[in-house]
Design a protein around this motif. Structure first.
Motif, short mmCIF file in Angstrom:
data_model
loop_
_atom_site.label_atom_id
_atom_site.label_comp_id
_atom_site.label_asym_id
_atom_site.label_seq_id
_atom_site.Cartn_x
_atom_site.Cartn_y
_atom_site.Cartn_z
N HIS A 51 4.48 6.11 2.41
CA HIS A 51 3.15 6.13 1.81
C HIS A 51 2.83 7.52 1.26
O HIS A 51 2.26 7.66 0.18
CB HIS A 51 2.11 5.71 2.87
CG HIS A 51 0.71 5.71 2.36
ND1 HIS A 51 -0.18 6.73 2.62
CD2 HIS A 51 0.03 4.81 1.60
CE1 HIS A 51 -1.33 6.46 2.05
NE2 HIS A 51 -1.24 5.30 1.43
N GLU A 107 -4.30 6.27 5.29
CA GLU A 107 -4.92 7.47 4.70
C GLU A 107 -5.38 8.46 5.77
O GLU A 107 -5.61 9.63 5.46
CB GLU A 107 -6.13 7.07 3.85
CG GLU A 107 -5.79 6.19 2.68
CD GLU A 107 -5.21 6.93 1.50
OE1 GLU A 107 -5.48 8.14 1.34
OE2 GLU A 107 -4.46 6.30 0.73
N LEU A 134 0.82 -1.21 0.00
CA LEU A 134 0.00 0.00 0.00
C LEU A 134 0.86 1.26 0.00
O LEU A 134 0.56 2.22 -0.71
CB LEU A 134 -0.94 0.00 1.21
CG LEU A 134 -2.01 -1.10 1.25
CD1 LEU A 134 -2.71 -1.10 2.60
CD2 LEU A 134 -2.99 -0.94 0.11
N SER A 164 -2.77 -1.42 -4.74
CA SER A 164 -4.21 -1.35 -4.46
C SER A 164 -4.62 -2.35 -3.38
O SER A 164 -4.02 -3.42 -3.25
CB SER A 164 -4.98 -1.66 -5.75
OG SER A 164 -6.31 -1.97 -5.47
N ASP A 165 -5.68 -2.03 -2.64
CA ASP A 165 -6.21 -2.96 -1.65
C ASP A 165 -7.45 -3.67 -2.17
O ASP A 165 -8.27 -4.14 -1.41
CB ASP A 165 -6.50 -2.25 -0.33
CG ASP A 165 -7.62 -1.23 -0.43
OD1 ASP A 165 -7.92 -0.76 -1.56
OD2 ASP A 165 -8.21 -0.88 0.60
N ALA A 170 -5.39 0.19 5.00
CA ALA A 170 -5.54 1.26 4.01
C ALA A 170 -6.14 2.51 4.66
O ALA A 170 -5.66 3.63 4.43
CB ALA A 170 -6.40 0.79 2.84
#
Length: 181
Positions: free
Chosen positions: A167, A76, A35, A40-41, A72
């Motif tokens: 990230h 974020e 990630l 992508s998750d 994820a």
């Protein structure tokens, strides 16, 4: 508030049931590396992460799906609530440090897969990635004192913050640049 990660036991059980041969800390580290590198998750993350097209898609609501969604979301989240999936403080120093080094090994491999040969890293991120590589090569010590406990806590915090930094460079940065254009 970000979703909570499943327990180590749940992830270990899921890994065993799929015959993955990887422990929960290493699998979580790999997912976070994937990630952080811009992967992508989606439901096919496990096959991409382990480079095995034969692995089934992740079942919605399963422990692995909850781990991916929580990781994820935590990466974020602007409140920096990202957590590493590691044994609790009541586990021995050797078990906890070994799990952290496994986490770092998983992170490194998957980060490289997702980010590619020349990721857009700041100097600070390059240094953080090199430090994670050194940790991935480390071995746990059998026992320790209060100083060793404090050092492990500081290393865990460093890895947590380094993951957020990487990230930011490889996943958030490119996404924001694309939105500006």
């Amino acid at each position: 508030m970000s979703p909570e990660l499943p327990s180590l036991r749940e992830i270990d059980d899921a890994s065993r049931s799929l015959g993955l041969g990887v422990d929960a800390p290493e699998l979580h580290g790999a997912l976070c590396g994937w990630l952080a590198g811009g992967g992508s998750d989606g439901p096919d993350w496990l096959g991409k992460l382990l480079v095995d097209a034969e692995l089934p898609a992740i079942v919605e609501g399963s422990a692995l799906d909850r781990m991916a969604r929580a990781s994820a979301a935590q990466l974020e989240d602007h409140s920096f609530e990202f957590a590493l999936l590691l044994p609790d403080d009541d586990a021995g120093l050797a078990e906890r440090s070994g799990a952290l080094f496994e986490w770092c090994r998983g992170f490194l491999g998957a980060f490289g897969l997702a980010a590619g040969k020349d990721p857009p890293l700041s100097d600070e991120s390059r240094e953080a990635l090199a430090d994670i590589a050194r940790l991935a090569a480390a071995s746990p010590q059998d026992d320790g004192d209060e100083e060793d406990e404090q050092a492990l806590a500081e290393i865990e915090e460093f890895v947590r913050v380094a993951t957020l930094l990487l990230h930011g460079d490889c996943a958030l940065g490119p996404r924001h640049r694309k939105n500006l254009n």
